[in-house]
Design a protein around this motif. Structure first.
Motif, short mmCIF file in Angstrom:
data_model
loop_
_atom_site.label_atom_id
_atom_site.label_comp_id
_atom_site.label_asym_id
_atom_site.label_seq_id
_atom_site.Cartn_x
_atom_site.Cartn_y
_atom_site.Cartn_z
N VAL A 237 1.20 -1.03 -0.11
CA VAL A 237 0.12 -0.19 -0.21
C VAL A 237 0.33 1.44 0.04
CG1 VAL A 237 -2.10 1.07 1.13
CG2 VAL A 237 -1.50 -1.57 1.00
N ILE A 238 1.20 1.99 -1.51
CA ILE A 238 1.96 2.77 -0.91
C ILE A 238 0.84 4.37 -0.76
CG2 ILE A 238 3.22 4.74 -2.79
CD1 ILE A 238 3.79 2.24 -2.44
N SER A 239 1.15 4.98 0.37
CA SER A 239 0.28 6.37 0.50
C SER A 239 1.82 7.12 0.97
CB SER A 239 -0.03 6.10 1.62
OG SER A 239 -0.69 7.43 2.53
N PRO A 240 1.17 8.40 0.89
CA PRO A 240 2.46 9.94 1.23
C PRO A 240 2.24 9.92 2.41
CG PRO A 240 0.47 10.86 0.62
CD PRO A 240 0.76 9.32 -0.07
N TRP A 241 1.40 9.24 3.12
CA TRP A 241 1.34 9.77 4.53
C TRP A 241 2.00 8.70 5.43
CZ3 TRP A 241 -2.31 13.07 6.77
CH2 TRP A 241 -2.81 13.82 6.07
N LEU A 242 2.42 7.56 4.78
CA LEU A 242 3.61 6.18 5.72
C LEU A 242 4.55 7.15 5.67
CD1 LEU A 242 2.65 3.48 3.64
CD2 LEU A 242 2.76 3.56 5.70
N LEU A 243 4.68 8.67 4.85
CA LEU A 243 6.12 9.52 5.49
C LEU A 243 6.23 9.77 6.39
CD1 LEU A 243 6.36 10.50 1.35
CD2 LEU A 243 7.47 8.39 2.63
N LEU A 244 5.19 10.02 6.95
CA LEU A 244 5.04 11.07 8.30
C LEU A 244 5.59 10.37 9.38
CD1 LEU A 244 1.05 11.88 8.98
CD2 LEU A 244 3.28 13.26 8.52
N VAL A 245 5.82 9.06 9.11
CA VAL A 245 6.57 7.60 9.77
C VAL A 245 8.07 8.54 10.41
CG1 VAL A 245 7.51 5.43 11.11
CG2 VAL A 245 5.34 5.36 10.28
N PRO A 246 9.18 8.29 9.19
CA PRO A 246 10.96 8.94 9.25
C PRO A 246 10.60 10.02 9.98
CG PRO A 246 10.00 8.27 7.16
CD PRO A 246 8.86 7.51 7.54
#
Length: 479
Positions: A237-246
């Motif tokens: 699942v590709i989502s820009p929200w995942l970039l919040l983790v780093p």
């Protein structure tokens, strides 16, 4: 029996363990393509035997081993945490998201330049080159390889940016160590490093700009990139929200949350993304943290990049760190490293030669003790009085230690930094060395500046007297 502190080690005896270790290392790695563990163990044994014959008790030698390993414990914990975070972030789709949008945004001709700058900014914020290389670096390797850029070039750009940030960040352990061991104000130390590190970064960025020009759009296999993008979308699942983790991890460390707790948050968030975003079951997500992520997509490049991570993947690095610190601990405890450095001091007759000798000593300690912390600690302790005798400000020493120690550690295959990079970026130090431009430009610039006398800060007689009086007062307070 001689008192332990009175035992003097002749130079010709001090270099025997080094010669044995380096000779066996060359045969083992080059001829037999083996690991460096056994040569380091043999070198430690030779050093221990020589130390014992000179009068050191076994208990003293053993304590040196324990001291060396204790010194490496923070690095070992970071190594384990990076293994966890790589597995968690791959399983959680975070690395896949980074690579996906990286392939969409970054053009091949500017990729080397861009990844160097990105790694520099991130490491400045978090203070850890290892954490940056283990996260942003892993993603960067995937993007670069997808664009047809050779792995050594990509690794070199990642390493240059990461070590720039590590060297200049007030949150970096090596930066604080170099300032602390020499008695230099931290921000005075950082400002003094500008003169060698900023020019080196400019040179590195220029090199990556010109190297990147050969990878223009016409030379990139767009079909391969499209296949990779499609493969990532099919399996994650590709989502820009995942970039919040780093981003959260960077913010935590920027707010001076210690590295281990901040990385632990990153591990937990990555694990949560694996379960709740990617739809993995809890058992698989837990096993990924130890065994690493496993996937078969049918795309060889994606499989090679994503089948990795976990604690188990870092055990080679952990074991080598312990073995390397055993060798370094025996060499330091028996006075052999000190004897080698003292021999170098004999040729340091001017301020320029003293600074150049410090840089060379830090590099030599990196090669012999296999740990960048020792390359700062040992020469730092040994050269303090020599700098004062020549009325040189301590920030000259602290800068030289970082110019010769911090940035050169990735070039030594058996150094903990070289081993970590090999296990994380999967590129051998001998392969990426020509492209880690900043890492060899810094010591060269430092040596040139030393002999030219440019930005070599000196102490006045009044400052020397004040310094001695302050240290005398501190000694009385301790007593």
């Amino acid at each position: 029996m001689k008192k332990q502190q009175e035992i003097q080690v002749p130079f010709f005896l001090a270099i025997i363990p080094l010669i044995v270790m380096v000779g066996l290392m060359a045969i083992t790695i080059i001829k037999f393509e083996g690991s460096p563990h056994v040569p380091l163990i043999v070198g430690a044994a030779v050093a221990a035997i020589i130390g014992w014959r000179l009068g050191h008790k076994w208990g003293t030698i053993e304590e040196g081993i324990y001291k060396g390993i204790r010194l490496a414990l923070p690095a070992i914990l970071i190594i384990i945490m990076v293994g966890l975070i790589i597995g968690a972030w791959i399983g959680g789709g975070i690395i896949a998201t980074m690579i996906y949008y990286g392939l969409k945004i970054i053009t091949p001709s500017f990729f080397l330049l861009s990844i160097c700058i990105i790694c520099a900014i991130v490491t400045l914020a978090i203070g850890s080159s290892w954490s940056t290389m283990g996260t942003i670096g892993v993603a960067g390797m995937g993007i670069g390889l997808s664009m047809g850029i050779p792995a050594p070039m990509v690794a070199g750009a990642i390493i240059s940016g990461s070590y720039f940030g590590d060297k200049m960040s007030p949150l970096s352990d090596t930066t604080n160590l170099a300032a602390g061991i020499t008695g230099t104000d931290l921000f005075e130390h950082i400002k003094h490093m500008f003169y060698t590190t900023i020019p080196a970064l400019v040179i590195a960025l220029a090199a990556y700009y010109f190297l990147g020009r050969q990878f223009s759009g016409s030379t990139v296999d767009s079909g391969q990139i499209n296949d990779i993008l499609a493969t990532l979308q099919e399996n994650f699942v590709i989502s820009p929200w995942l970039l919040l983790v780093p981003v959260i991890v960077v913010v935590l460390v920027a707010k001076k949350v210690p590295a281990l707790p901040a990385l632990a948050v990153g591990v937990f968030l990555g694990w949560a993304c694996h379960v709740f975003v990617q739809g993995g079951n809890v058992a698989d997500a837990v096993n990924t943290l130890h065994d690493g992520f496993a996937i078969e997509t049918g795309n060889a490049m994606v499989d090679e990049l994503f089948n990795r991570g976990g604690i188990d993947s870092m055990m080679y690095t952990v074991s080598l760190t312990i073995v390397a610190m055993t060798f370094g601990g025996v060499m330091e405890q028996t006075g052999m490293l000190r004897a080698i450095v003292n021999q170098i001091l004999k040729i340091a007759r001017s301020a320029g030669s003293l600074i150049a000798s410090t840089i060379a000593s830090a590099f030599l300690t990196n090669a012999t003790a296999s740990e960048q912390y020792i390359s700062i600690l040992l020469p730092g302790r040994m050269y303090v009085q020599a700098y004062r005798d020549k009325k040189l400000h301590s920030k000259n020493l602290s800068r030289a230690l970082e110019d010769g120690g911090t940035v050169t550690s990735p070039f030594i295959p058996w150094n903990t930094c070289g081993v970590f990079i090999l296990s994380t970026l999967a590129v051998h130090p001998f392969a990426y060395a020509p492209y880690a431009v900043l890492n060899y430009a810094v010591p060269i610039i430092g040596i040139i500046m030393a002999f030219l006398g440019w930005k070599v800060e000196r102490l006045t007689d009044v400052q020397v007297k004040e310094l001695e009086e302050r240290e005398m007062q501190q000694s009385k307070e301790i007593l």
